[in-house]
Design an enzyme around this catalytic site. Structure first.
Site, PDB file in Angstrom:
ATOM      1  N   LYS A 161       0.830  -1.214   0.000  1.00 48.74           N
ATOM      2  CA  LYS A 161       0.000   0.000   0.000  1.00 48.74           C
ATOM      3  C   LYS A 161       0.863   1.263   0.000  1.00 48.74           C
ATOM      4  O   LYS A 161       0.657   2.182  -0.793  1.00 48.74           O
ATOM      5  CB  LYS A 161      -0.909   0.000   1.226  1.00 48.74           C
ATOM      6  CG  LYS A 161      -1.595   1.348   1.517  1.00 48.74           C
ATOM      7  CD  LYS A 161      -2.379   1.290   2.816  1.00 48.74           C
ATOM      8  CE  LYS A 161      -3.023   2.624   3.111  1.00 48.74           C
ATOM      9  NZ  LYS A 161      -2.161   3.537   3.860  1.00 48.74           N
ATOM     10  N   ASN A 162       1.837   1.323   0.900  1.00 44.92           N
ATOM     11  CA  ASN A 162       2.619   2.556   1.037  1.00 44.92           C
ATOM     12  C   ASN A 162       3.521   2.817  -0.173  1.00 44.92           C
ATOM     13  O   ASN A 162       3.846   3.962  -0.465  1.00 44.92           O
ATOM     14  CB  ASN A 162       3.435   2.527   2.329  1.00 44.92           C
ATOM     15  CG  ASN A 162       2.547   2.644   3.565  1.00 44.92           C
ATOM     16  OD1 ASN A 162       1.409   3.118   3.468  1.00 44.92           O
ATOM     17  ND2 ASN A 162       3.043   2.212   4.714  1.00 44.92           N
TER      18      ASN A 162
ATOM     19  N   ARG B  65      -4.822  10.665   2.656  1.00 54.54           N
ATOM     20  CA  ARG B  65      -3.560  11.303   3.030  1.00 54.54           C
ATOM     21  C   ARG B  65      -2.509  11.185   1.921  1.00 54.54           C
ATOM     22  O   ARG B  65      -1.714  12.094   1.709  1.00 54.54           O
ATOM     23  CB  ARG B  65      -3.025  10.674   4.323  1.00 54.54           C
ATOM     24  CG  ARG B  65      -1.791  11.389   4.807  1.00 54.54           C
ATOM     25  CD  ARG B  65      -1.485  11.170   6.253  1.00 54.54           C
ATOM     26  NE  ARG B  65      -0.459  12.147   6.630  1.00 54.54           N
ATOM     27  CZ  ARG B  65      -0.716  13.356   7.062  1.00 54.54           C
ATOM     28  NH1 ARG B  65      -1.955  13.760   7.177  1.00 54.54           N
ATOM     29  NH2 ARG B  65       0.258  14.198   7.369  1.00 54.54           N
TER      30      ARG B  65
ATOM     31  N   ASP C 244      -5.692   8.197   8.714  1.00 51.72           N
ATOM     32  CA  ASP C 244      -5.879   7.634  10.049  1.00 51.72           C
ATOM     33  C   ASP C 244      -5.836   8.700  11.129  1.00 51.72           C
ATOM     34  O   ASP C 244      -5.086   9.673  11.039  1.00 51.72           O
ATOM     35  CB  ASP C 244      -4.763   6.616  10.359  1.00 51.72           C
ATOM     36  CG  ASP C 244      -4.977   5.306   9.633  1.00 51.72           C
ATOM     37  OD1 ASP C 244      -6.143   4.977   9.368  1.00 51.72           O
ATOM     38  OD2 ASP C 244      -3.987   4.627   9.330  1.00 51.72           O
TER      39      ASP C 244
ATOM     40  N   ASP D 293       3.995   0.833  11.843  1.00 51.30           N
ATOM     41  CA  ASP D 293       2.741   0.206  11.422  1.00 51.30           C
ATOM     42  C   ASP D 293       2.550  -1.195  11.986  1.00 51.30           C
ATOM     43  O   ASP D 293       1.442  -1.733  11.936  1.00 51.30           O
ATOM     44  CB  ASP D 293       2.672   0.146   9.889  1.00 51.30           C
ATOM     45  CG  ASP D 293       2.329   1.496   9.273  1.00 51.30           C
ATOM     46  OD1 ASP D 293       1.928   2.402  10.023  1.00 51.30           O
ATOM     47  OD2 ASP D 293       2.477   1.648   8.050  1.00 51.30           O
TER      48      ASP D 293
END
Length: 435
Positions: free
Chosen positions: A22-23, A97, A121, A320
């Site tokens: 994802k990142n 974000r 988040d 994370d």
């Protein structure tokens, strides 16, 4: 608001394939704005946050072609800059974000980049100063509309410079790198983030014609070029998901194989779980976790003092995964101090674990002391609400190990970061239903 109903206490078995990272996806997708040529990206995860960014790129005028599952071709040869000043953009950009990282490429290629204050988040303050200070040092003018929380940077031409970042921000480094690749002259970035996903971005940009050296270190040197071309790119597997499955295997005493994990990019992750007493075996590029029938025991330091697990910028342990580590520790033999240094609200979900019977002392917003049950007292099922992506997956793991049927509301938070998680868990024997 979606809900998971989970019947806990069942052993799982089989293999699971981690999704694309994802990142990494949030950085790589923004980089397609740097060239008018075609960029094909593979192993893109089908998750809410990534799909939102793809939709935003489409609204910005990027031509998007889906080639198959997880594979897209992007071509940013007809960008609609007027969209950046529309109410639609203010609404859509605010919901994600990762949208902040469109600013660097737009500034570099078109001389201006705008963004509403991004969401994401609720895990504590995440400043944007590093991004905009970097742009200003490259020669951009910054403006901020306080009434509608709208940021903007503009420059006729960016110029290379030396900068020392105030924090090793991953998204900040990525944004500045994407701006600097088309700047005039040489840019040096010290205290740059150097995690694998940032390295992936730099390698991709170099294939597109950028000149970035020092990749993998905290000192990047970027020689500006006039233009970039197209490329093909495959994303790494998601290391946070890999850590999540290790934790799931331990908590449910399950025998699991995690496929194609790209071991060399996992950093400290395997060793941190081993410190919790979890057996992790390398089989080719897979991780094999045997069933921990007798539980697992936390290692103390060599002088006998209590183990502390803390997060830090790469190559430190990723923040994370601290939520996962905390949940796993609730059933270990021994105690551990979890120190969440980077975000001050990320440990607030522990009240839900305490309700399930976990022994946790929340010392302050950054530290929690966990006294493990050694499986002598099973966690009890409960009803809970997922506050963010990582707390959500941690509560899901707790529920899968607990006695009875748990309910988790607000699962949209989990869907933001985990692809078809209920289907994939059912495939290895989990009793989970999406309501």
């Amino acid at each position: 608001m979606g809900t998971f109903k989970i019947e806990g206490g069942h052993q799982l078995k089989g293999s699971i394939q981690p999704q694309g990272a994802k990142n990494e996806a949030l950085q790589i997708l923004c980089a397609v704005l740097l060239t008018p040529e075609k960029v094909t990206i593979n192993n893109i995860p089908d998750i809410v946050d990534v799909n939102k960014l793809i939709m935003l790129l489409g609204n910005l005028g990027v031509n998007i072609q889906k080639n198959g599952p997880g594979s897209y071709t992007f071509q940013a040869d007809d960008i609609n800059l007027k969209y950046l000043e529309s109410e639609q953009f203010k609404e859509e950009g605010r919901g994600l974000r990762g949208s902040i990282m469109i600013v660097g490429p737009l500034l570099a290629r078109f001389g201006k980049g705008y963004i509403p204050k991004p969401g994401g988040d609720k895990i504590g303050r995440r400043r944007l100063d590093t991004h905009f200070e970097g742009f200003i040092k490259l020669g951009a003018k910054f403006r901020y509309n306080r009434e509608d929380y709208f940021y903007g940077v503009e420059a006729e031409k960016l110029h290379g410079t030396y900068m020392l970042l105030d924090e090793a921000s991953v998204t900040g480094t990525a944004n500045i790198v994407m701006a600097a690749v088309l700047a005039e002259g040489t840019t040096t970035i010290y205290n740059a983030a150097c995690e694998p996903y940032l390295q992936q971005l730099c390698k991709m940009l170099n294939r597109m014609g950028a000149k970035i050296s020092g990749v993998g270190s905290n000192l990047l040197t970027i020689e500006g070029v006039e233009k970039l071309g197209g490329t093909d790119h495959r994303m790494l597997p998601d290391m946070i998901e890999i850590g999540s499955w290790i934790g799931l295997a331990a908590m449910t005493k399950s025998e699991l194989t995690i496929k194609n994990v790209s071991w060399d990019d996992l950093g400290q992750i395997p060793d941190v779980f081993r410190k919790l007493g979890i057996t992790i075996e390398r089989k080719g590029d897979d991780i094999y976790v045997p069933a921990h029938a007798d539980g697992y025991e936390i290692q103390n330091y060599i002088d006998g003092s209590i183990l502390t697990i803390a997060d830090a910028p790469w190559p430190g342990f990723t923040p994370d995964l601290l939520s996962i580590v905390l949940v796993v520790a609730t059933q270990a033999r021994g105690s551990v101090l979890i120190h969440q240094k980077m975000f001050e609200s990320r440990l607030f979900f522990v009240d839900k674990l305490i309700d399930m019977g976990a022994k946790i002392i929340l010392c302050d917003p950054h530290r929690a002391s966990v006294i493990g049950h050694d499986f002598k007292s099973q966690l009890k099922a409960t009803t809970m609400v997922s506050p963010d992506i990582r707390a959500g997956i941690s509560l899901l793991i707790a529920a899968l190990s607990a006695k009875g049927t748990s309910t988790i509301h607000n699962i949209e938070q989990i869907d933001r970061g985990y692809e078809n998680i209920d289907e994939r868990l059912r495939a290895i024997g989990a009793k989970i239903v999406r309501l």
